[in-house]
Structure formats: structure tokens, C-alpha cells
Design a protein around this motif. Structure first.
Motif, PDB file in Angstrom:
ATOM      1  N   ARG A 565       0.833  -1.206   0.000  1.00 53.45           N
ATOM      2  CA  ARG A 565       0.000   0.000   0.000  1.00 53.45           C
ATOM      3  C   ARG A 565       0.869   1.258   0.000  1.00 53.45           C
ATOM      4  NH1 ARG A 565      -3.486  -3.235   3.240  1.00 53.45           N
ATOM      5  NH2 ARG A 565      -2.320  -2.675   5.127  1.00 53.45           N
ATOM      6  N   ALA A 566       1.943   1.243   0.812  1.00 48.61           N
ATOM      7  CA  ALA A 566       2.833   2.406   0.871  1.00 48.61           C
ATOM      8  C   ALA A 566       3.522   2.623  -0.465  1.00 48.61           C
ATOM      9  CB  ALA A 566       3.858   2.215   1.985  1.00 48.61           C
ATOM     10  N   ARG A 567       3.981   1.540  -1.077  1.00 50.15           N
ATOM     11  CA  ARG A 567       4.645   1.672  -2.384  1.00 50.15           C
ATOM     12  C   ARG A 567       3.681   2.190  -3.431  1.00 50.15           C
ATOM     13  NH1 ARG A 567       6.479   2.958  -6.249  1.00 50.15           N
ATOM     14  NH2 ARG A 567       8.156   2.085  -7.550  1.00 50.15           N
ATOM     15  N   GLY A 568       2.404   1.804  -3.319  1.00 50.21           N
ATOM     16  CA  GLY A 568       1.412   2.224  -4.295  1.00 50.21           C
ATOM     17  C   GLY A 568       1.102   3.710  -4.262  1.00 50.21           C
ATOM     18  N   ARG A 569       1.462   4.411  -3.170  1.00 51.29           N
ATOM     19  CA  ARG A 569       1.200   5.844  -3.088  1.00 51.29           C
ATOM     20  C   ARG A 569       2.250   6.657  -3.833  1.00 51.29           C
ATOM     21  NH1 ARG A 569      -1.022   7.500   2.862  1.00 51.29           N
ATOM     22  NH2 ARG A 569      -1.766   9.242   1.591  1.00 51.29           N
ATOM     23  N   LEU A 570       3.343   6.017  -4.234  1.00 50.47           N
ATOM     24  CA  LEU A 570       4.433   6.702  -4.924  1.00 50.47           C
ATOM     25  C   LEU A 570       4.410   6.356  -6.407  1.00 50.47           C
ATOM     26  CD1 LEU A 570       7.152   5.996  -2.230  1.00 50.47           C
ATOM     27  CD2 LEU A 570       6.160   8.242  -2.746  1.00 50.47           C
ATOM     28  N   PRO A 571       5.069   7.143  -7.243  1.00 47.59           N
ATOM     29  CA  PRO A 571       5.091   6.847  -8.678  1.00 47.59           C
ATOM     30  C   PRO A 571       5.679   5.470  -8.977  1.00 47.59           C
ATOM     31  CG  PRO A 571       5.881   9.075  -8.260  1.00 47.59           C
ATOM     32  CD  PRO A 571       5.737   8.420  -6.922  1.00 47.59           C
ATOM     33  N   LYS A 572       5.336   4.941 -10.122  1.00 47.41           N
ATOM     34  CA  LYS A 572       5.813   3.614 -10.517  1.00 47.41           C
ATOM     35  C   LYS A 572       7.323   3.597 -10.675  1.00 47.41           C
ATOM     36  CE  LYS A 572       5.514   0.236 -14.285  1.00 47.41           C
ATOM     37  NZ  LYS A 572       4.922  -0.055 -15.625  1.00 47.41           N
ATOM     38  N   ASP A 573       7.872   4.570 -11.354  1.00 46.54           N
ATOM     39  CA  ASP A 573       9.312   4.631 -11.609  1.00 46.54           C
ATOM     40  C   ASP A 573       9.981   5.522 -10.572  1.00 46.54           C
ATOM     41  OD1 ASP A 573       8.995   3.017 -13.832  1.00 46.54           O
ATOM     42  OD2 ASP A 573       8.770   4.711 -15.207  1.00 46.54           O
ATOM     43  N   LEU A 574      10.988   4.985  -9.891  1.00 45.60           N
ATOM     44  CA  LEU A 574      11.688   5.716  -8.839  1.00 45.60           C
ATOM     45  C   LEU A 574      13.193   5.593  -9.009  1.00 45.60           C
ATOM     46  CD1 LEU A 574       9.630   4.665  -5.667  1.00 45.60           C
ATOM     47  CD2 LEU A 574       9.533   6.874  -6.857  1.00 45.60           C
ATOM     48  N   THR A 575      13.899   6.619  -8.562  1.00 49.14           N
ATOM     49  CA  THR A 575      15.360   6.587  -8.478  1.00 49.14           C
ATOM     50  C   THR A 575      15.794   6.190  -7.076  1.00 49.14           C
ATOM     51  OG1 THR A 575      15.692   8.215 -10.229  1.00 49.14           O
ATOM     52  CG2 THR A 575      17.453   8.003  -8.600  1.00 49.14           C
ATOM     53  N   GLY A 576      15.040   6.588  -6.083  1.00 44.14           N
ATOM     54  CA  GLY A 576      15.338   6.242  -4.701  1.00 44.14           C
ATOM     55  C   GLY A 576      14.075   5.877  -3.965  1.00 44.14           C
ATOM     56  N   PHE A 577      14.206   4.991  -2.969  1.00 43.93           N
ATOM     57  CA  PHE A 577      13.032   4.548  -2.219  1.00 43.93           C
ATOM     58  C   PHE A 577      13.467   4.093  -0.838  1.00 43.93           C
ATOM     59  CE2 PHE A 577      10.325   0.956  -0.844  1.00 43.93           C
ATOM     60  CZ  PHE A 577       9.123   1.636  -0.707  1.00 43.93           C
ATOM     61  N   SER A 578      12.661   4.397   0.174  1.00 47.73           N
ATOM     62  CA  SER A 578      12.917   3.891   1.523  1.00 47.73           C
ATOM     63  C   SER A 578      11.590   3.524   2.174  1.00 47.73           C
ATOM     64  CB  SER A 578      13.664   4.921   2.370  1.00 47.73           C
ATOM     65  OG  SER A 578      12.848   6.056   2.609  1.00 47.73           O
ATOM     66  N   TYR A 579      11.658   2.530   3.056  1.00 44.92           N
ATOM     67  CA  TYR A 579      10.457   2.083   3.748  1.00 44.92           C
ATOM     68  C   TYR A 579      10.841   1.552   5.122  1.00 44.92           C
ATOM     69  CZ  TYR A 579       6.271  -0.538   5.010  1.00 44.92           C
ATOM     70  OH  TYR A 579       5.168  -1.013   5.675  1.00 44.92           O
ATOM     71  N   ALA A 580      10.060   1.905   6.119  1.00 45.43           N
ATOM     72  CA  ALA A 580      10.238   1.391   7.476  1.00 45.43           C
ATOM     73  C   ALA A 580       8.870   1.010   8.022  1.00 45.43           C
ATOM     74  CB  ALA A 580      10.888   2.432   8.376  1.00 45.43           C
ATOM     75  N   GLN A 581       8.724  -0.230   8.434  1.00 52.00           N
ATOM     76  CA  GLN A 581       7.472  -0.702   9.017  1.00 52.00           C
ATOM     77  C   GLN A 581       7.525  -0.407  10.514  1.00 52.00           C
ATOM     78  OE1 GLN A 581       6.554  -4.610   7.744  1.00 52.00           O
ATOM     79  NE2 GLN A 581       4.508  -4.640   8.620  1.00 52.00           N
ATOM     80  N   MET A 582       7.140   0.801  10.868  1.00 52.12           N
ATOM     81  CA  MET A 582       7.363   1.295  12.219  1.00 52.12           C
ATOM     82  C   MET A 582       6.526   0.572  13.262  1.00 52.12           C
ATOM     83  SD  MET A 582       7.544   5.297  11.096  1.00 52.12           S
ATOM     84  CE  MET A 582       8.287   5.936  12.581  1.00 52.12           C
ATOM     85  N   SER A 583       5.417  -0.014  12.863  1.00 50.51           N
ATOM     86  CA  SER A 583       4.593  -0.751  13.816  1.00 50.51           C
ATOM     87  C   SER A 583       5.297  -2.008  14.307  1.00 50.51           C
ATOM     88  CB  SER A 583       3.256  -1.129  13.174  1.00 50.51           C
ATOM     89  OG  SER A 583       3.461  -1.925  12.012  1.00 50.51           O
ATOM     90  N   LYS A 584       6.301  -2.471  13.551  1.00 49.38           N
ATOM     91  CA  LYS A 584       7.060  -3.649  13.951  1.00 49.38           C
ATOM     92  C   LYS A 584       8.431  -3.296  14.522  1.00 49.38           C
ATOM     93  CE  LYS A 584       4.892  -6.994  10.843  1.00 49.38           C
ATOM     94  NZ  LYS A 584       5.130  -8.083   9.867  1.00 49.38           N
ATOM     95  N   GLN A 585       8.718  -1.999  14.641  1.00 50.06           N
ATOM     96  CA  GLN A 585      10.006  -1.592  15.178  1.00 50.06           C
ATOM     97  C   GLN A 585      10.078  -1.906  16.667  1.00 50.06           C
ATOM     98  OE1 GLN A 585      12.581  -0.499  13.549  1.00 50.06           O
ATOM     99  NE2 GLN A 585      11.641  -0.207  11.555  1.00 50.06           N
ATOM    100  N   THR A 586      11.247  -2.305  17.111  1.00 46.01           N
ATOM    101  CA  THR A 586      11.513  -2.454  18.535  1.00 46.01           C
ATOM    102  C   THR A 586      12.105  -1.138  19.002  1.00 46.01           C
ATOM    103  OG1 THR A 586      11.997  -4.795  18.179  1.00 46.01           O
ATOM    104  CG2 THR A 586      12.667  -3.840  20.291  1.00 46.01           C
ATOM    105  N   TRP A 587      11.249  -0.269  19.515  1.00 43.79           N
ATOM    106  CA  TRP A 587      11.689   1.096  19.791  1.00 43.79           C
ATOM    107  C   TRP A 587      12.728   1.152  20.906  1.00 43.79           C
ATOM    108  CZ3 TRP A 587      10.978   5.098  16.704  1.00 43.79           C
ATOM    109  CH2 TRP A 587       9.984   4.995  15.721  1.00 43.79           C
ATOM    110  N   GLU A 588      12.678   0.192  21.822  1.00 43.90           N
ATOM    111  CA  GLU A 588      13.719   0.155  22.850  1.00 43.90           C
ATOM    112  C   GLU A 588      15.095  -0.003  22.204  1.00 43.90           C
ATOM    113  OE1 GLU A 588       9.881  -0.705  24.628  1.00 43.90           O
ATOM    114  OE2 GLU A 588      10.946  -1.511  22.884  1.00 43.90           O
TER     115      GLU A 588
END
Length: 656
Positions: A565-588
Motif C-alpha cells: 500500500r505504501a509503495r502504491g502511493r508513490l510513482p511507478k518509476d523511482l530513483t530512490g526509495f525507503s520504507y520502514a514498518q514502524m509498527s514492527k520496530q523495537t523502539w527500545e
């Protein structure tokens, strides 16, 4: 109207200093290969945006709105725009009042624009949560500490500045421009005198425009703070321009001009500029071209989108003129001409708080055809070769660069802009590469495919290790170069499927015991990628994932529905991309790694006897008792992308 100059000083000081206390790292530096890029990006963005939220969260909720009546012309801007009468009398927006020669401006829309999303936007809800209170207090204390706003070595107390926070509920613009034929001379501040370019705030074509509806009392308080913290008594002069009174305030070698037109408080550093602004804001329809008519601004406006709380625009034409003096012996004018810096037209961006996300956008507008600095930016395509390396729950960042273009710019225009003696030493790089590796540097760089990626370990890994991957051509040649360049460091060589793994060993010193120790790291050369990690298990897992025909979706980041879903909000062709699934992050883990890195950095400056890290070296002990679960309660994912088109390079991001 001394309060106008006071307001201008306050706003300019806040703009200059407040973000610096909130940002830990730039939010969009896609070309910075760092093993901490995702963690730092997330934490920096959270802190930076939370600092902006301070203007609209719990602090404002505790303030009492000013009851001062608006100026007489307020009916124009506060009338219901849906009625026919309102449409006839409603004043044009601020950009249509500004001259077309604006070179830079930041438009603050006012925190009142956040009211519709206050209880929906995740970042705003995070800011208001009681569990976030310790961080909120620390951010507020940092922003309004006794060192960020000083006037002649006299500091305004934090509680004095906090009283002025409701000023940010209203709209304001800070910027600069160049007026045709404008000349600065001495004697500014009196009727008939021209503006001064020799002193501080009065020495440039800067301006502040503020919608003072309902804020007259607070503007008076800002005036009082300015009087108390200023050095000496100000000299105030005034004259009339038509029916509008213009005041000039001289103090400590600076001159500020100010006026009030209807709801708007105007302040500028030059007499010509304040008069131009007064004429434009006093007229029903401003004469002459405006910023809103400018083609470059119109193109930038598309990138701003709707509902932005703040947006900025910087005109880049003429950034480095042919007469620019040398800097550290570098001929900047010659370099700018060689790399066609004139093809960079503007830089713009916006920040908006939407119901389902916080969105940050940037764009560098210009002509991206071959032969300029834009050559460094790689092509935009639908897929990244390194994406299969990321497990579900890991953070991923990738970007494409043209390493040959970077080298050609360095080897050509940059070296050519240096004095002959210095240029000669840099030109020896080609021979050095040939001598050490048996291949010229341009040929070595051509072996790199241009894609660079970082992938963090999954949340279950308490060590938070990252790996770096670079796309390559001719893997057998790359492996040979590694063996030549790293020869003494290679301790072992193994084969894993179609990949060759090199174990590297380096001697180091334990920072705590000072005892010598051996540090191991690993490099894998696969048919498509060069992969590096400090942990063998993590590297071997990545190697295995590149050799599989298909990876189970349950193990892959790309198979995660939130990622899709997150990737779908951005254009199809990209030069750079980053993603972090923050709900699964171990914040400690995130915070612990951040604090450890900060303590290590502080140790180099504040080391105790024996080299030990002093207690509370970074002053972050307050963070250790925070309920870090508050982050995952509201922050679920972060995705960003940037891409290259014929008319510029664009960046877009969503924090959900």
C-alpha cells in the motif's frame, strides 16, 4: 509601530534557530550511504515534525485566544467565501500581493489549519499523548531555551517566549527579493532616506508579512520583549505613504521599516521594499506582475499540494554569478559554468498534516538533460535489485547514482577550477588507481551498477545490524579487484551457491578496556550485487535470498500488504526509495542504539580520564524512562521516494 520590527525580529529568529534544535539529520539525503540511514531518518523526522507540532498541540490548548478586535478591513478576509458578496470583496492571497522578483520565501499557513485533522493525524495524536510528555517537554525546552534568542547578549526567558506561541496560529511569510534599481545608501530610517544595506537586518531585501487578526495584544508583548532585550533606546521615525503610516526603527546600527495595512503587519529591511509592499497590499488589485504570475513559481506550486501548513520556494537562477569570488582557491564561477548550474531553476517543498498521514515533499526544478549536475542522479525504474534482501519487518532504503558522472564532474570541472598546483595533485588519482588495482578509476567505477541499498536486521535482532548492497557488473572482475585492494585483510574465502564470501579482519582497540581486539566483517560477491555486513549470519541470509527462485511472501518485505500500500502511493518509476514498518520496530532497540551512538560521539569531546564515557554525556537520561510503546501506537510506517523527470528531481514521503 515598534512592534512591527519586534515581530520581524522574533519571526526571523524563530525560523533561523528553532529547526536547528529539532533536526538531528537532513530528512532527504538519498545520496548518503550510511548503515544508520533508516533509523536516523525515522527518529529525525519524528523529532523534527514533532517540533512543528508543538505549535498546534497541547501548548496552544492551554493558551487563551486574544479577544482584540481585528482591524477594520478584517471583514474582507473573514467573510464567507461561498457568498457572492464575499467573492467580490475577498482579498487576493499573499503570493498575488508579492512582487515577481521574490527570490526566497517560507509561507506559514498557521496552526489553525490543523484543526480538521487534530484528532486524526498520527503524529499530532502522538504529540498530544501523555506518554509522550517527557519528550514534548524536552523539545519545548530546547526550542525555547535561554540561548536560542539573544539580542545584544540579553536573553528572553523561555516563559516570555512561550507566551508568544499563539502568534503561530496565524498566517505569515518570511522571504527576500530584489527590487529593480534598488540601491542601499546610508541614512536609512528617515523620511526620504533610502534603506541601509550595511547593517544586520536592514542590510538585505528581507521582509516579513504577518496576518495579525486577533493578535494585537501579543504583538504588543513581542514589542515589550524587544525593548527589554535590546541595547539602548530605539530612534523611531515615521512618515505617510498615502494613508498608510510607515515607521523606521534604528538601533545598534540596524534599521527596520514597518507598516500596517488592514490585517497585515509588514516589515522590511529597506525603505524601497516596505513602500512597494504597502502599495501592493493597499491596492484592491496590485499593479505589475506578482509572484503568483511567475512561471517557475507556478510549476513549484504543483509540488506543494493542498492543505500544506508550511511551504517554501527558493529561486536558484543566478545562484553563482560570473563575478563570484574564489572560495578556498576554488573558482566557483568557472565550476558553475562547466557543470551548467544555470539549469537548476528552483528548489521548493511543503509539509502537510493529513488525516491518514504526514506528508513531506521537495523538488529541485530544472533541465535534467545530459551535461549538468543532474547527471549524478540515476535513472528512475520500477524495481530495485536489492529489495529481495529485505525481510518482513526490516527497514529498506535504496537509491541510484551515476558513479562515472560523479567522477567526471570531480575529475573535470572541479579539478579545472583549482589552481594549477592543486589540480596537478588531484590528477594523480588516475595513475594511483592504475598502479594499485591495475585498472583506471573510470573503468573501476563503470563496474558499479549505480544502485546502493541499506537493509537493517529484523526487529527480533537486538544488535540492530545493517548490511549494504551495491549493484555490480562483471562480478569476476570485481572479485579480482577486491582481492588486490584488500589482500592483507582477507582471512578466509568461501563459496555460497553462486556467491564468493570474503572474511575480513582488522585490528582495533576496545574503547572500554583498551585491549587489542580483532574485528571481523564480510563481503559477498554475487552475480548482481556486492553485499557487505559485519555479521556473517545476516550476510549469508542475504546471499541465500538472492539465489532463490522465489522467496515466501511471509518472509519478504515486498510481500507485506502494508508495504504494498505504501509503495502504491508513490510513482511507478523511482530513483530512490525507503520504507520502514514502524509498527514492527523495537523502539527500545532504536532508542538504545541512538543513545549509544550519541554517547560515543560526545565521548570524543568530553572524555573523562582514562577515556571513559562520562555519565549523561549527551544529556539524554530523561529519555530512558519514557514509555517507548507510544511511538508504535501512532506511527505505523514511513515510505519515501524520489524520481527524475525532464524538468527536475522530485521527492515525496508519507509518515502514517
Amino acid at each position: 509601530m515598534l512592534e512591527l520590527a519586534s515581530l520581524r525580529r522574533f519571526v526571523v529568529s524563530f525560523v533561523r534557530h528553532f529547526p536547528a534544535r529539532s533536526h538531528r539529520e537532513p530528512l532527504c539525503s538519498p545520496a548518503a550511504p550510511s548503515r544508520k540511514i533508516n533509523r536516523a531518518l525515522i527518529i529525525a523526522m519524528t523529532c523534527a515534525l514533532a517540533g512543528i507540532c508543538a505549535l498546534s498541540g497541547g501548548i496552544f490548548a492551554q493558551q487563551t485566544a486574544s479577544k482584540t478586535p481585528a482591524p477594520a478591513s478584517a471583514a474582507k478576509t473573514s467573510a464567507d467565501p461561498t457568498s457572492a458578496a464575499a467573492n467580490e470583496t475577498q482579498a487576493p492571497n499573499i503570493e498575488s500581493r508579492l512582487p515577481a522578483s521574490v527570490k526566497f520565501y517560507v509561507h506559514w499557513r498557521g496552526t489553525k489549519t490543523l484543526d480538521p485533522v487534530q484528532g486524526k493525524n498520527g503524529l499530532l495524536r502522538l504529540w498530544a499523548d501523555p506518554d509522550f510528555a517527557p519528550i514534548r517537554r524536552e523539545l519545548t525546552a530546547g526550542a525555547f531555551g535561554n540561548s536560542w534568542l539573544k539580542m545584544n547578549d540579553k536573553s528572553a526567558r523561555p516563559e516570555q517566549l512561550a507566551v508568544l506561541l499563539p502568534l503561530f496560529e496565524n498566517e505569515a511569510i518570511v522571504g527576500s527579493l530584489t527590487l529593480p534599481g534598488s540601491k542601499a545608501t546610508a541614512g536609512a530610517g528617515r523620511p526620504g532616506a533610502s534603506g541601509s544595506a550595511a547593517h544586520g537586518a536592514g542590510g538585505y531585501d528581507g521582509f516579513v508579512i504577518y496576518d495579525g487578526t486577533g493578535k494585537a495584544d501579543l504583538i504588543q508583548k513581542a514589542k515589550a520583549i524587544s525593548v527589554k532585550t535590546g541595547a539602548g533606546a530605539p530612534q523611531i521615525h515615521s512618515y505617510m505613504l498615502g494613508k498608510i503610516k510607515i515607521e523606521s526603527v534604528e538601533r545598534s546600527g540596524t534599521t527596520d521599516f514597518s507598516a500596517q495595512v488592514g490585517n497585515y503587519y509588514l516589515s522590511a529591511g529597506r525603505k524601497e521594499l516596505i513602500e512597494e509592499l504597502v502599495k501592493r497590499f493597499d491596492a484592491k488589485v496590485p499593479a505589475g506582475a506578482s509572484l503568483a504570475d511567475d512561471a517557475g513559481w507556478k510549476k513549484a506550486r504543483v509540488n506543494f499540494g493542498g492543505g500544506a501548513i508550511v511551504e517554501f520556494y527558493v529561486r536558484l537562477e543566478g545562484l553563482i554569478s560570473p563575478t563570484t569570488p574564489k572560495v578556498q582557491d576554488v573558482d566557483l564561477a568557472k565550476f558553475a559554468q562547466a557543470v551548467h548550474l544555470d539549469r537548476l531553476h528552483a528548489f521548493c517543498g511543503s509539509l502537510s498534516f493529513e488525516a491518514d498521514s504526514t506528508r513531506l515533499r521537495f523538488a529541485t526544478l530544472g533541465d535534467t538533460s545530459a551535461g549538468s549536475l543532474f547527471d549524478i542522479v540515476g535513472a528512475s525504474t520500477p524495481a530495485f535489485e536489492s529489495l529481495p534482501l529485505a525481510r518482513d519487518g526490516a527497514s529498506f532504503a535504496a537509491w541510484r547514482l551515476s558513479f562515472p558522472a560523479i567522477y567526471q564532474i570531480f575529475r573535470g570541472p572541479f579539478v579545472d577550477s583549482l589552481p594549477q598546483q592543486k589540480a596537478g595533485s588531484f590528477k594523480g588519482f588516475d595513475m594511483l588507481g592504475q598502479a594499485m588495482l591495475g585498472m583506471p578509476l573510470p573503468d573501476i567505477l563503470a563496474l558499479l551498477g549505480g544502485e546502493v541499498a541499506t537493509v537493517t536486521s529484523a526487529p527480533g535482532d537486538a544488535t540492530y545490524t545493517a548490511l549494504v548492497a551495491i549493484s555490480i557488473h562483471k562480478p569476476e572482475v570485481v572479485l579480482g579487484l577486491l582481492r588486490k585492494g584488500l589482500g592483507p585483510m582477507i582471512r578466509d574465502t568461501t563459496t555460497e551457491g553462486s556467491a564468493t564470501v570474503l572474511e575480513l579482519g582488522t585490528n582495533s582497540v576496545d574503547p572500554a578496556t583498551k585491549a587489542p581486539r580483532l574485528e571481523l566483517s564480510y563481503i559477498a560477491v554475487t552475480p548482481q550485487l556486492l553485499i557487505y555486513s559485519q555479521r556473517k549470519a545476516l550476510l549469508l541470509d542475504a546471499v541465500g535470498r538472492t539465489s532463490r527462485g522465489s522467496i515466501p511472501k511471509a518472509e519478504s518485505l515486498v510481500g507485506n500488504p502494508d508495504f504494498q500500500r505504501a509503495r502504491g502511493r508513490l510513482p511507478k518509476d523511482l530513483t530512490g526509495f525507503s520504507y520502514a514498518q514502524m509498527s514492527k520496530q523495537t523502539w527500545e532497540r532504536e532508542i538504545a542504539v541512538m543513545l549509544h551512538a550519541a554517547a560515543g560521539a560526545a565521548a570524543s569531546k568530553n572524555s573523562a580520564p582514562g577515556g571513559a564515557i562520562p555519565a549523561n554525556a549527551t544529556g539524554d537520561d530523561w529519555l530512558r524512562g519514557v514509555n517507548l510503546g507510544v511511538f508504535s501506537r501512532y506511527l505505523h510506517s514511513y515510505a519515501s521516494g524520489w524520481w527524475k523527470t525532464p524538468d527536475g528531481v522530485y521527492f515525496d514521503s508519507y509518515l502514517q
